[in-house]
Design a protein around this motif. Sequence first.
Motif, mmCIF file in Angstrom:
data_model
loop_
_atom_site.group_PDB
_atom_site.id
_atom_site.type_symbol
_atom_site.label_atom_id
_atom_site.label_comp_id
_atom_site.label_asym_id
_atom_site.label_seq_id
_atom_site.Cartn_x
_atom_site.Cartn_y
_atom_site.Cartn_z
ATOM 1 N N VAL A 1 0.846 -1.207 0.000
ATOM 2 C CA VAL A 1 0.000 0.000 0.000
ATOM 3 C C VAL A 1 0.875 1.249 0.000
ATOM 4 C CG1 VAL A 1 -1.629 1.352 1.398
ATOM 5 C CG2 VAL A 1 -2.004 -1.089 1.078
ATOM 6 N N LYS A 2 1.949 1.210 0.773
ATOM 7 C CA LYS A 2 2.861 2.367 0.863
ATOM 8 C C LYS A 2 3.480 2.642 -0.505
ATOM 9 C CE LYS A 2 5.226 5.350 3.409
ATOM 10 N NZ LYS A 2 5.371 6.226 2.287
ATOM 11 N N GLU A 3 3.862 1.563 -1.195
ATOM 12 C CA GLU A 3 4.472 1.744 -2.524
ATOM 13 C C GLU A 3 3.473 2.330 -3.512
ATOM 14 O OE1 GLU A 3 7.195 -0.687 -4.505
ATOM 15 O OE2 GLU A 3 7.701 -1.878 -2.755
ATOM 16 N N TRP B 1 10.448 5.928 -11.616
ATOM 17 C CA TRP B 1 9.231 5.175 -11.953
ATOM 18 C C TRP B 1 9.050 4.063 -10.919
ATOM 19 C CZ3 TRP B 1 4.886 5.443 -14.497
ATOM 20 C CH2 TRP B 1 4.181 4.283 -14.798
ATOM 21 N N ASN B 2 7.885 4.034 -10.343
ATOM 22 C CA ASN B 2 7.617 3.105 -9.260
ATOM 23 C C ASN B 2 7.011 1.817 -9.828
ATOM 24 O OD1 ASN B 2 6.080 1.893 -7.210
ATOM 25 N ND2 ASN B 2 6.104 3.791 -6.024
ATOM 26 N N ASP B 3 7.569 0.656 -9.463
ATOM 27 C CA ASP B 3 7.054 -0.622 -9.982
ATOM 28 C C ASP B 3 5.603 -0.857 -9.571
ATOM 29 O OD1 ASP B 3 9.343 -1.378 -11.303
ATOM 30 O OD2 ASP B 3 10.230 -2.252 -9.500
ATOM 31 N N ALA B 4 5.228 -0.290 -8.430
ATOM 32 C CA ALA B 4 3.841 -0.445 -7.967
ATOM 33 C C ALA B 4 2.874 0.199 -8.955
ATOM 34 C CB ALA B 4 3.679 0.179 -6.593
ATOM 35 N N LEU B 5 3.345 1.270 -9.642
ATOM 36 C CA LEU B 5 2.483 1.925 -10.640
ATOM 37 C C LEU B 5 2.240 0.999 -11.831
ATOM 38 C CD1 LEU B 5 3.707 5.630 -10.842
ATOM 39 C CD2 LEU B 5 1.545 4.788 -9.966
ATOM 40 N N SER B 6 3.301 0.310 -12.266
ATOM 41 C CA SER B 6 3.129 -0.650 -13.373
ATOM 42 C C SER B 6 2.156 -1.740 -12.957
ATOM 43 C CB SER B 6 4.456 -1.317 -13.723
ATOM 44 O OG SER B 6 5.371 -0.371 -14.130
#
Lengths: 116, 187
Positions: free
Chosen positions: A22-24, B113-118
């Motif tokens: 969730v934090k990510e 770029w955040n992997d969580a976004l992908s």
Amino acid sequence: MVNRKALQLEQDHQDEKLFTAVKEIEDGLETLEETIPVYTPDLQFFENLVAEQKQAMKRKLIKELAIFTVAALLIVTSVLFMLYQVPSVFFILQGAVTIFIMAYSTVSFVKQVDGT
Amino acid sequence: MEEKDLIVSAKRGDQLAFAMLFKNNYPFLVKYLIKITMNPDAAEELAQETMAKCVEKIGLFNGKSKFSSWLITIATNLYIDQKRKLKREKSWKAQEEVFRRMQWHLESRNEEWNDALSALGKLKDEMRIPIVLKHYYGYSYEEIGKMMNLSSGTVKSRVHNGIMSIREELKLHGEQESAAAGTRSSR
């Protein structure tokens, strides 16, 4: 007791992993929020948009009213024509429509009863 | 003029009040749509369609929620309807292209770029939207349920399942990266 403790530890471990995910997600969305530039048009643009939409709504209303009026006139004209020129067809049609409505209602009711 | 006064005037047909309401809420709306569509161009297009719909439906706004919440409710339903009607479910290739553009955009501004976004982008809309509403905007499960015409239980399970999928995806990505690093170091 030991089992319960182990379960609790497992649960805490799961919660921690979910919390990290969730934090990510939050961090990623925050980056999007801050980084992607959004250009806000001036007030005139929004006024035009509202005016255009109102015009479109007005046109749609006029069109729908016209269709409704034409359809209503057609139906009333044909019913009156049949009543005065070919009354037998008019009464047969009346009977057929009544029977159809009764049959349809009965079938729907039976289906509903069977369903429950 | 306060938002409440603007809404009253807009309901009476005042175009300027409408325009001011839209101008004040436009960045919020577009940024929300960017998060759920992951596509800035589509977000702007949808924002304009949302505002047009809002002009049509302003009579139905009861003022119980904030105007911005009402706007994103309309935007969410419009987006879901469009996807359903036009079957705009993009192929994986097209989706990847959109991500690459977003990634480039972020990296060109020295942002990581955040992997969580992908992973979030790969989720189905029915999971991604409640996650964004819950964990970024802080709406309750009940409020999200009302926005999407779902029960709060369904919303809760979709959020949970969505986060679990993202976690799996991140774990997989982490394992792949460490395997690649291991191969490099053994050479």
